[in-house]
Design an enzyme around this catalytic site. Structure first.
Site, PDB file in Angstrom:
ATOM      1  N   THR A   1       5.553   2.659  21.515  1.00 53.33           N
ATOM      2  CA  THR A   1       4.852   2.220  20.297  1.00 53.33           C
ATOM      3  C   THR A   1       4.944   3.366  19.294  1.00 53.33           C
ATOM      4  O   THR A   1       3.949   4.043  19.035  1.00 53.33           O
ATOM      5  CB  THR A   1       3.378   1.873  20.605  1.00 53.33           C
ATOM      6  OG1 THR A   1       2.779   2.981  21.302  1.00 53.33           O
ATOM      7  CG2 THR A   1       3.265   0.636  21.461  1.00 53.33           C
TER       8      THR A   1
ATOM      9  N   THR B   1       0.368   2.852  24.545  1.00 53.95           N
ATOM     10  CA  THR B   1      -0.758   3.186  23.669  1.00 53.95           C
ATOM     11  C   THR B   1      -0.726   2.265  22.455  1.00 53.95           C
ATOM     12  O   THR B   1       0.274   2.249  21.725  1.00 53.95           O
ATOM     13  CB  THR B   1      -0.655   4.656  23.220  1.00 53.95           C
ATOM     14  OG1 THR B   1      -0.608   5.462  24.392  1.00 53.95           O
ATOM     15  CG2 THR B   1      -1.839   5.071  22.370  1.00 53.95           C
TER      16      THR B   1
ATOM     17  N   GLU C   1      -2.341   4.769  30.004  1.00 52.68           N
ATOM     18  CA  GLU C   1      -1.748   5.819  30.836  1.00 52.68           C
ATOM     19  C   GLU C   1      -2.041   7.178  30.210  1.00 52.68           C
ATOM     20  O   GLU C   1      -1.882   7.353  29.019  1.00 52.68           O
ATOM     21  CB  GLU C   1      -0.229   5.578  30.887  1.00 52.68           C
ATOM     22  CG  GLU C   1       0.538   6.575  31.682  1.00 52.68           C
ATOM     23  CD  GLU C   1       0.001   6.693  33.098  1.00 52.68           C
ATOM     24  OE1 GLU C   1       0.002   5.677  33.804  1.00 52.68           O
ATOM     25  OE2 GLU C   1      -0.424   7.802  33.477  1.00 52.68           O
ATOM     26  N   PHE C   2      -2.465   8.126  31.031  1.00 47.32           N
ATOM     27  CA  PHE C   2      -2.838   9.447  30.491  1.00 47.32           C
ATOM     28  C   PHE C   2      -1.885  10.548  30.936  1.00 47.32           C
ATOM     29  O   PHE C   2      -2.202  11.729  30.834  1.00 47.32           O
ATOM     30  CB  PHE C   2      -4.267   9.804  30.928  1.00 47.32           C
ATOM     31  CG  PHE C   2      -5.293   8.783  30.522  1.00 47.32           C
ATOM     32  CD1 PHE C   2      -5.769   8.757  29.218  1.00 47.32           C
ATOM     33  CD2 PHE C   2      -5.747   7.827  31.410  1.00 47.32           C
ATOM     34  CE1 PHE C   2      -6.709   7.811  28.821  1.00 47.32           C
ATOM     35  CE2 PHE C   2      -6.678   6.871  31.031  1.00 47.32           C
ATOM     36  CZ  PHE C   2      -7.163   6.853  29.739  1.00 47.32           C
TER      37      PHE C   2
ATOM     38  N   GLU D   1       3.828  14.728  29.898  1.00 44.60           N
ATOM     39  CA  GLU D   1       5.201  15.078  30.243  1.00 44.60           C
ATOM     40  C   GLU D   1       5.187  16.461  30.879  1.00 44.60           C
ATOM     41  O   GLU D   1       4.377  17.320  30.526  1.00 44.60           O
ATOM     42  CB  GLU D   1       6.076  15.047  28.989  1.00 44.60           C
ATOM     43  CG  GLU D   1       6.273  13.621  28.525  1.00 44.60           C
ATOM     44  CD  GLU D   1       7.061  13.520  27.239  1.00 44.60           C
ATOM     45  OE1 GLU D   1       7.877  14.406  26.950  1.00 44.60           O
ATOM     46  OE2 GLU D   1       6.851  12.521  26.524  1.00 44.60           O
TER      47      GLU D   1
ATOM     48  N   LEU E   1      -7.081  25.091  24.546  1.00 45.48           N
ATOM     49  CA  LEU E   1      -7.648  26.035  23.595  1.00 45.48           C
ATOM     50  C   LEU E   1      -6.658  27.185  23.381  1.00 45.48           C
ATOM     51  O   LEU E   1      -7.046  28.279  23.014  1.00 45.48           O
ATOM     52  CB  LEU E   1      -8.995  26.553  24.136  1.00 45.48           C
ATOM     53  CG  LEU E   1      -9.974  27.077  23.101  1.00 45.48           C
ATOM     54  CD1 LEU E   1     -10.455  25.967  22.172  1.00 45.48           C
ATOM     55  CD2 LEU E   1     -11.180  27.737  23.772  1.00 45.48           C
TER      56      LEU E   1
ATOM     57  N   GLY F   1      -1.618  28.800  18.756  1.00 41.24           N
ATOM     58  CA  GLY F   1      -0.172  28.978  18.621  1.00 41.24           C
ATOM     59  C   GLY F   1       0.406  27.997  17.631  1.00 41.24           C
ATOM     60  O   GLY F   1      -0.268  27.572  16.681  1.00 41.24           O
TER      61      GLY F   1
ATOM     62  N   CYS G   1       3.410  11.696  21.482  1.00 41.21           N
ATOM     63  CA  CYS G   1       2.080  11.061  21.597  1.00 41.21           C
ATOM     64  C   CYS G   1       1.050  11.584  20.607  1.00 41.21           C
ATOM     65  O   CYS G   1       0.642  10.865  19.705  1.00 41.21           O
ATOM     66  CB  CYS G   1       1.564  11.220  23.025  1.00 41.21           C
ATOM     67  SG  CYS G   1       2.556  10.308  24.206  1.00 41.21           S
TER      68      CYS G   1
HETATM   69  C1  UDX Z   1      -0.457  14.053  25.814  1.00 39.53           C
HETATM   70  C2  UDX Z   1      -1.767  13.888  26.600  1.00 39.53           C
HETATM   71  O1  UDX Z   1      -2.132  15.132  27.201  1.00 39.53           O
HETATM   72  C3  UDX Z   1      -1.611  12.820  27.668  1.00 39.53           C
HETATM   73  O2  UDX Z   1      -2.853  12.606  28.325  1.00 39.53           O
HETATM   74  C4  UDX Z   1      -1.143  11.529  27.002  1.00 39.53           C
HETATM   75  O3  UDX Z   1      -0.908  10.538  27.981  1.00 39.53           O
HETATM   76  C5  UDX Z   1       0.123  11.758  26.199  1.00 39.53           C
HETATM   77  O4  UDX Z   1      -0.069  12.807  25.263  1.00 39.53           O
HETATM   78  P1  UDX Z   1       1.899  15.281  26.310  1.00 39.53           P
HETATM   79  O5  UDX Z   1       2.272  14.869  24.909  1.00 39.53           O
HETATM   80  O6  UDX Z   1       2.862  15.066  27.413  1.00 39.53           O
HETATM   81  O7  UDX Z   1       0.536  14.520  26.754  1.00 39.53           O
HETATM   82  O8  UDX Z   1       1.609  16.844  26.295  1.00 39.53           O
HETATM   83  P2  UDX Z   1       0.323  17.805  26.292  1.00 39.53           P
HETATM   84  O9  UDX Z   1       0.360  18.630  27.506  1.00 39.53           O
HETATM   85  O10 UDX Z   1      -0.913  17.051  25.997  1.00 39.53           O
HETATM   86  O11 UDX Z   1       0.673  18.758  25.062  1.00 39.53           O
HETATM   87  C6  UDX Z   1       0.795  18.216  23.736  1.00 39.53           C
HETATM   88  C7  UDX Z   1       1.172  19.284  22.761  1.00 39.53           C
HETATM   89  O12 UDX Z   1       0.067  20.164  22.555  1.00 39.53           O
HETATM   90  C8  UDX Z   1       2.347  20.169  23.181  1.00 39.53           C
HETATM   91  O13 UDX Z   1       3.190  20.338  22.039  1.00 39.53           O
HETATM   92  C9  UDX Z   1       1.688  21.471  23.588  1.00 39.53           C
HETATM   93  O14 UDX Z   1       2.551  22.565  23.410  1.00 39.53           O
HETATM   94  C10 UDX Z   1       0.503  21.520  22.636  1.00 39.53           C
HETATM   95  N1  UDX Z   1      -0.628  22.325  23.102  1.00 39.53           N
HETATM   96  C11 UDX Z   1      -1.292  22.010  24.261  1.00 39.53           C
HETATM   97  C12 UDX Z   1      -1.066  23.414  22.345  1.00 39.53           C
HETATM   98  O15 UDX Z   1      -0.485  23.711  21.293  1.00 39.53           O
HETATM   99  N2  UDX Z   1      -2.150  24.144  22.770  1.00 39.53           N
HETATM  100  C13 UDX Z   1      -2.820  23.836  23.902  1.00 39.53           C
HETATM  101  O16 UDX Z   1      -3.791  24.540  24.222  1.00 39.53           O
HETATM  102  C14 UDX Z   1      -2.378  22.743  24.677  1.00 39.53           C
END
Ligand code: UDX
Length: 448
Positions: free
Chosen positions: A87, A123, A154-155, A158, A256, A259, A266
């Site tokens: 989506t 989603t 789904e949560f 990746e 937290l 960066g 997503c």
């Molecule tokens: C996310 C959700 O965590 C997941 O539950 C949902 O199903 C899909 O979207 P994902 O996109 O795979 O999952 O990655 P995630 O680990 O959530 O990280 C998302 C982004 O946030 C990444 O670009 C990561 O680098 C960034 N991030 C994460 C930060 O910049 N700081 C953080 O502290 C954590």
């Protein structure tokens, strides 16, 4: 055991199909993309996800997992169908593009006779189930088919998708009948028996759980990145600030990390889609803060480009810029809305010559950016560099020896936009080390 189909074999569907086979079901994965189906049928995941190849190979070999492009085969094979199609964000809009979900319903439903349960995992904006329910009713008005709908967001993340699917934090299902709920309880029994919470609710709540979870996570990341903006002008250090905050158990340390911020398929599109949907519902003001969450996130990319330019002496013209990282996060080859590639792109527009290093995502990145040079070796990437930018925190970059890297680079200058390298090690090897969230010229003393 029940036969099931999984329609859509992207990151979500391919993982779900393989994991349902692991739980003991006979699974048929469906996708329009014949190339993807051919790769999956031979036991290969069409993308990089730790542990997934092994699972697909195991179950294509055991015969419990098959793949096809045929909806007719899907309708014959099972009466439980998981919808896992994408989506994405609608081009030119913040709203979600639901055409793939709609077209699965339009194609599959007329092929079903008898009873079936369609379980959406994609989603979707709140209200989608109700709309699809009406669509299914129209499509079956003159047939004997009795098709029910459920939503089971789904949560998975990746990089840990297999683990997240086989041992999720919780299972959430949106249903409007006891039979649908019981079918889902039976399907997930192998998980709930090991203590995983199963929460049953209405359609709208299930749809909202997913977008509100992603909104909360995005907000947490942008909160600490907003603090980073303040730290940069106030002369404070956001890494130490985050560390101090995280000791409060009400705040915690996860999501937290200050960066370069979030990207991927997503978080960015889900918060935009949420604002768009809330606005349609007349409550846009309730989530207006998510626009600022998005803006803070995108400003980190601009700030990284600005800092890199300062480190290059004010201009990127004729400068070699080494980019460590192409995937939107480590342990993935996904480059959708990758912060690293967005920064690389902006620097290239300003005249910089780009070499990108990533252990998994170079093929995907090369297709989109044929003008960049690529390598999987961080030291090769650093050859002749005027500045090295650490933009995706793959573990291998933390293992690079700064003394060795110094032999390759033109200028010993590194910007750690993920705040995960060992600053003291890089400085003692002679590098000018900068990171986001502190005043560039003033390294903070160690936290004791
Ligand atoms: C996310 C959700 O965590 C997941 O539950 C949902 O199903 C899909 O979207 P994902 O996109 O795979 O999952 O990655 P995630 O680990 O959530 O990280 C998302 C982004 O946030 C990444 O670009 C990561 O680098 C960034 N991030 C994460 C930060 O910049 N700081 C953080 O502290 C954590």
């Amino acid at each position: 055991m029940t036969n099931i189909t999984v329609i859509g074999t992207g990151y979500l569907g391919a993982t779900h199909a393989a994991c349902m086979a692991e739980l003991g079901y006979d699974v048929l994965g469906i996708d329009r993309d014949a190339h993807k189906i051919s790769e999956l049928s031979q036991g290969y995941a069409p993308f990089y996800e730790p542990g997934l190849n092994e699972l697909i190979a195991k179950h294509t070999a055991s015969g419990r997992l098959r793949f096809s492009t045929s909806f007719a085969e899907a309708a014959d094979f099972a009466d439980v169908h998981f919808l896992c199609v994408g989506t994405p964000q609608l081009p030119g809009s913040d709203a979600a593009d639901l055409r793939y979900v709609d077209s699965v319903v339009d194609e599959l439903v007329p092929l079903i006779d008898g009873r079936a349960l369609l379980i959406g995992k994609s989603t979707v904006p709140v209200g989608t189930c109700e709309r699809l329910g009406a669509r299914i009713a129209r499509l079956t008005a003159t047939s004997d088919a009795r098709i029910e709908l459920a939503w089971n967001p789904e949560f998975l993340r990746e990089g840990s998708a297999v683990q997240d699917t086989l041992a999720p934090d919780r299972l959430v299902v949106g249903v409007d009948s006891i039979t649908a709920e019981e079918t889902l309880r039976d399907l997930y029994r192998p998980l709930t028996d090991s203590g995983i919470p199963f929460l049953s609710t209405d359609f709208a709540t299930a749809e909202l759980v997913k977008v509100s979870a992603n909104s909360f996570l995005a907000t947490k990341i942008s909160f600490i990145n907003a603090m980073a903006e303040i730290c940069e002008v106030a002369g404070a250090d956001v890494t130490q600030l985050a560390q101090a905050l995280s000791h409060d158990p009400r705040i915690g340390s996860r999501f937290l990390s200050p960066g370069l911020g979030f990207g991927g398929g997503c978080l960015p599109k889900d918060i935009r889609g949420f604002v768009a949907r809330a606005t349609e519902l007349g409550v846009g003001g309730s989530v207006a803060f998510l626009k600022e969450v998005d803006a803070i996130n995108l400003r980190r990319r601009t700030r990284t480009v600005e800092l890199a330019r300062e480190l290059c002496g004010g201009s990127f013209e004729d400068k070699h810029i080494t980019i460590w990282g192409a995937a939107f996060k480590p342990d993935s080859d996904d480059i959708r809305d990758s912060p690293a590639l967005a920064v690389a792109d902006a620097i290239s527009e300003l005249g910089g010559r780009i070499t990108v290093c990533d252990p998994q995502a170079t093929e995907n990145a090369r297709r989109r950016h044929p003008g960049f040079a690529f390598t999987a070796d961080p030291l090769v990437a650093a050859k002749g560099a005027h500045v090295v930018l650490h933009l995706t925190e793959w573990a291998m970059f933390q293992d690079v020896d700064p003394v060795l890297a110094a032999r390759h680079a033109q200028d010993l200058c590194i910007l750690d936009a993920r705040n995960t390298l060992d600053a003291a090690r890089w400085r003692s090897a002679g590098w000018q080390y900068a990171r986001l969230g502190q005043r560039p010229s003033k390294p903070a003393p160690a936290f004791v």
